[in-house]
Design a protein around this motif. Structure first.
Motif, short mmCIF file in Angstrom:
data_model
loop_
_atom_site.label_atom_id
_atom_site.label_comp_id
_atom_site.label_asym_id
_atom_site.label_seq_id
_atom_site.Cartn_x
_atom_site.Cartn_y
_atom_site.Cartn_z
N ALA A 100 8.63 28.04 -81.35
CA ALA A 100 8.67 26.74 -82.03
C ALA A 100 9.93 25.97 -81.66
O ALA A 100 9.87 24.75 -81.43
CB ALA A 100 8.60 26.94 -83.55
N GLU A 101 11.04 26.66 -81.57
CA GLU A 101 12.30 26.01 -81.19
C GLU A 101 12.23 25.50 -79.76
O GLU A 101 12.63 24.36 -79.47
CB GLU A 101 13.46 26.99 -81.36
CG GLU A 101 14.83 26.35 -81.27
CD GLU A 101 15.11 25.36 -82.39
OE1 GLU A 101 15.75 24.32 -82.09
OE2 GLU A 101 14.70 25.60 -83.54
N ALA B 145 9.61 24.60 -78.21
CA ALA B 145 8.66 23.48 -78.19
C ALA B 145 9.31 22.17 -78.61
O ALA B 145 8.79 21.09 -78.29
CB ALA B 145 7.46 23.79 -79.09
N THR B 146 10.44 22.23 -79.29
CA THR B 146 11.12 21.00 -79.71
C THR B 146 11.95 20.37 -78.60
O THR B 146 12.41 19.24 -78.75
CB THR B 146 12.04 21.26 -80.93
OG1 THR B 146 13.15 22.06 -80.52
CG2 THR B 146 11.30 21.90 -82.08
N VAL B 147 12.15 21.11 -77.52
CA VAL B 147 12.98 20.61 -76.41
C VAL B 147 12.08 19.84 -75.44
O VAL B 147 11.24 20.44 -74.75
CB VAL B 147 13.71 21.78 -75.71
CG1 VAL B 147 14.57 21.25 -74.57
CG2 VAL B 147 14.54 22.58 -76.71
N ALA B 148 12.26 18.55 -75.40
CA ALA B 148 11.38 17.70 -74.58
C ALA B 148 11.62 17.87 -73.09
O ALA B 148 10.67 17.87 -72.30
CB ALA B 148 11.57 16.24 -74.98
N ARG C 140 14.54 23.07 -71.44
CA ARG C 140 13.71 24.09 -72.09
C ARG C 140 13.71 25.38 -71.28
O ARG C 140 13.85 26.48 -71.81
CB ARG C 140 12.29 23.56 -72.29
CG ARG C 140 11.43 24.42 -73.18
CD ARG C 140 10.13 23.73 -73.61
NE ARG C 140 9.32 23.30 -72.48
CZ ARG C 140 9.04 22.05 -72.15
NH1 ARG C 140 9.51 21.05 -72.87
NH2 ARG C 140 8.27 21.77 -71.11
#
Length: 93
Positions: free
Chosen positions: A22-23, A25-28, A33
């Motif tokens: 989840a963490e 996935a927050t990195v665009a 990432r």
């Protein structure tokens, strides 16, 4: 599912894995990432492995008290003397 130490550890690892995913996935930015994922894989996960190995070595050291390496190996399902010694030495690294 039976509530045992191993099932609780599995649950903790599943929760940690989901939180990491989840963490990430927050990195665009895919480059960032990837860098973060690499850091997790190359640094953080090996630390976890080392901690687990220390716990194993401590348990084997406890078994070693008053026993030979051969006796400890037999208690652990037939591990060789060399393997028991290796586990014990691994705790010191």
């Amino acid at each position: 599912m039976t509530d045992t130490p191993i099932t609780r550890i599995e649950q903790h690892l599943a929760a940690a894995s989901a939180a990491i995913a989840a963490e990430l996935a927050t990195v665009a930015d895919p480059v960032e990432r990837q860098d973060i994922a690499r850091e997790v894989a190359e640094t953080l996960l090996p630390r976890l492995g080392a901690e687990v190995k220390r716990g194993r070595a401590a348990a084997v050291a406890e078994l070693k008290e008053g026993r030979t390496l051969k006796e400890v190996g037999a208690l652990l399902g037939g591990l060789s003397i060399a393997r028991v010694d290796q586990i014990l030495k691994g705790a010191k690294q």
